[in-house]
Design a protein around this motif. Structure first.
Motif, PDB file in Angstrom:
ATOM      1  N   UNK A 157       0.818  -1.141  -0.004  1.00 20.84           N
ATOM      2  CA  UNK A 157      -0.062  -0.041  -0.144  1.00 20.84           C
ATOM      3  C   UNK A 157       0.813   1.269  -0.068  1.00 20.84           C
ATOM      4  N   UNK A 158       2.047   1.283   0.723  1.00 18.46           N
ATOM      5  CA  UNK A 158       2.929   2.391   0.780  1.00 18.46           C
ATOM      6  C   UNK A 158       3.462   2.440  -0.596  1.00 18.46           C
ATOM      7  N   UNK A 159       3.810   1.423  -1.348  1.00 19.30           N
ATOM      8  CA  UNK A 159       4.302   1.683  -2.686  1.00 19.30           C
ATOM      9  C   UNK A 159       3.517   2.173  -3.740  1.00 19.30           C
ATOM     10  N   UNK A 160       2.207   1.727  -3.648  1.00 20.05           N
ATOM     11  CA  UNK A 160       1.068   2.134  -4.415  1.00 20.05           C
ATOM     12  C   UNK A 160       1.146   3.733  -4.094  1.00 20.05           C
ATOM     13  N   UNK A 161       1.251   4.176  -2.995  1.00 22.91           N
ATOM     14  CA  UNK A 161       1.116   5.570  -2.729  1.00 22.91           C
ATOM     15  C   UNK A 161       2.250   6.256  -3.388  1.00 22.91           C
ATOM     16  N   UNK A 162       3.476   5.718  -3.252  1.00 25.25           N
ATOM     17  CA  UNK A 162       4.650   6.302  -3.888  1.00 25.25           C
ATOM     18  C   UNK A 162       4.605   6.444  -5.252  1.00 25.25           C
TER      19      UNK A 162
END
Length: 305
Positions: free
Chosen positions: A215-220
């Motif tokens: 989920x963090x990687x998707x935001x980045x």
């Protein structure tokens, strides 16, 4: 963070600016709702700082102002008159028309042509930050103000930790996957070296929680902020490395409820173009009282009640 221009040579090409342009373009085209939460918080902080300044700014520049958030906030302030919006690399089709498109590493403005320059979450991706700050200071009229936020310090320290460990365990080697960030003290020093008066640098740590690392990687990706190092590995991480990194993230950087933490250190910079009206430190030896006299304690015991 060292000043690469101090020895007179060109700044190292740490970031792939062409890749940054492509990723910024992709992120703006997709415009995923909520992906600009860090930008929204930075804009709010910059507007609050400007609202506390008791002087007018006839001509202001929003430098790198994608989404139009910063321009709108500046326009709403009573002490800011005309606002120019300079989009970074490409016009944001989802925001009101930009006045121009510029590279924030190469400013096209005449010397002493602006009263206020504000930048939100852009300058940490400039290869020659000392040079960019010098250009900004030159573009300001005397007593003009520069305000900026940029990512620094321990930003994404958890992600950097687990990606490196997972890649070492899985492949026996590791490539840089998270860009380096300058610390607050170094950034304040760069303001001084660029010739700003009354320089200030402070940091606000923002901790964001996610369900998992993916989920963090998707935001980045939605921010256009994934790895853009020039010396990055050209092959994507394997599924095995990513799964191991996600497991390490949950083990090392999760709260009791299982949600993981991601650190973003948002550094705020401010500095003024020098002007004779500004406060100046006293010259050495100009004090009217000796330090020893000021610190001397009364003799003869405690004073009378």
């Amino acid at each position: 963070m060292s000043d690469p221009t101090a020895a007179g040579g060109p700044a190292p090409e740490l970031f792939d600016r062409r890749l940054l342009a492509r990723r910024r373009t992709r992120a703006l085209a997709r415009a995923e709702p909520g992906a600009d939460f860090l930008l929204a918080e930075s804009v709010s902080d910059l507007a609050e700082r400007l609202a506390a300044v008791t002087r007018a700014f006839p001509r202001a520049l929003d430098l790198g102002g994608h989404t139009g958030r910063l321009s709108a906030a500046l326009t709403a302030l009573p002490n800011v008159e005309r606002v120019l919006r300079a989009d970074l690399f490409v016009v944001d089709a989802n925001a009101p028309g930009a006045d121009l498109v510029v590279d924030d590493a190469h400013l096209p403005f005449a010397a002493e042509s602006l009263d206020l320059i504000v930048s939100a979450l852009s300058l940490h991706l400039v290869n020659d930050l000392p040079g960019a700050l010098i250009q900004i200071r030159r573009a300001l009229r005397p007593d003009g103000l520069f305000l900026a936020t940029l990512l620094g310090g321990d930003t994404l320290m958890e992600l950097k930790d687990v990606l490196m460990q997972a890649e070492l365990e899985t492949t026996g080697g590791a490539a840089p996957r998270v860009i380096p960030f300058a610390d607050t003290r170094s950034l304040g020093g760069l303001l001084q070296r660029a010739g700003f008066a009354l320089p200030v640098a402070d940091v606000d740590r923002v901790t964001v929680r996610y369900g998992d690392m993916f989920a963090l990687l998707r935001d980045l990706r939605a921010m256009g902020a994934t790895n853009m190092l020039r010396e990055r590995a050209r092959t994507p991480l394997s599924r095995a490395v990513l799964l191991r990194a996600a497991a390490l993230y949950s083990d090392r950087h999760a709260d009791a409820d299982g949600r993981i933490r991601a650190t973003f250190d948002v550094v705020s910079l401010s500095g003024w173009a020098p002007h004779e009206s500004q406060q100046k430190p006293l010259k050495p030896g100009s004090a009217k009282m000796r330090l020893a006299d000021a610190l001397a304690a009364p003799q003869g015991g405690a004073p009378d009640a």
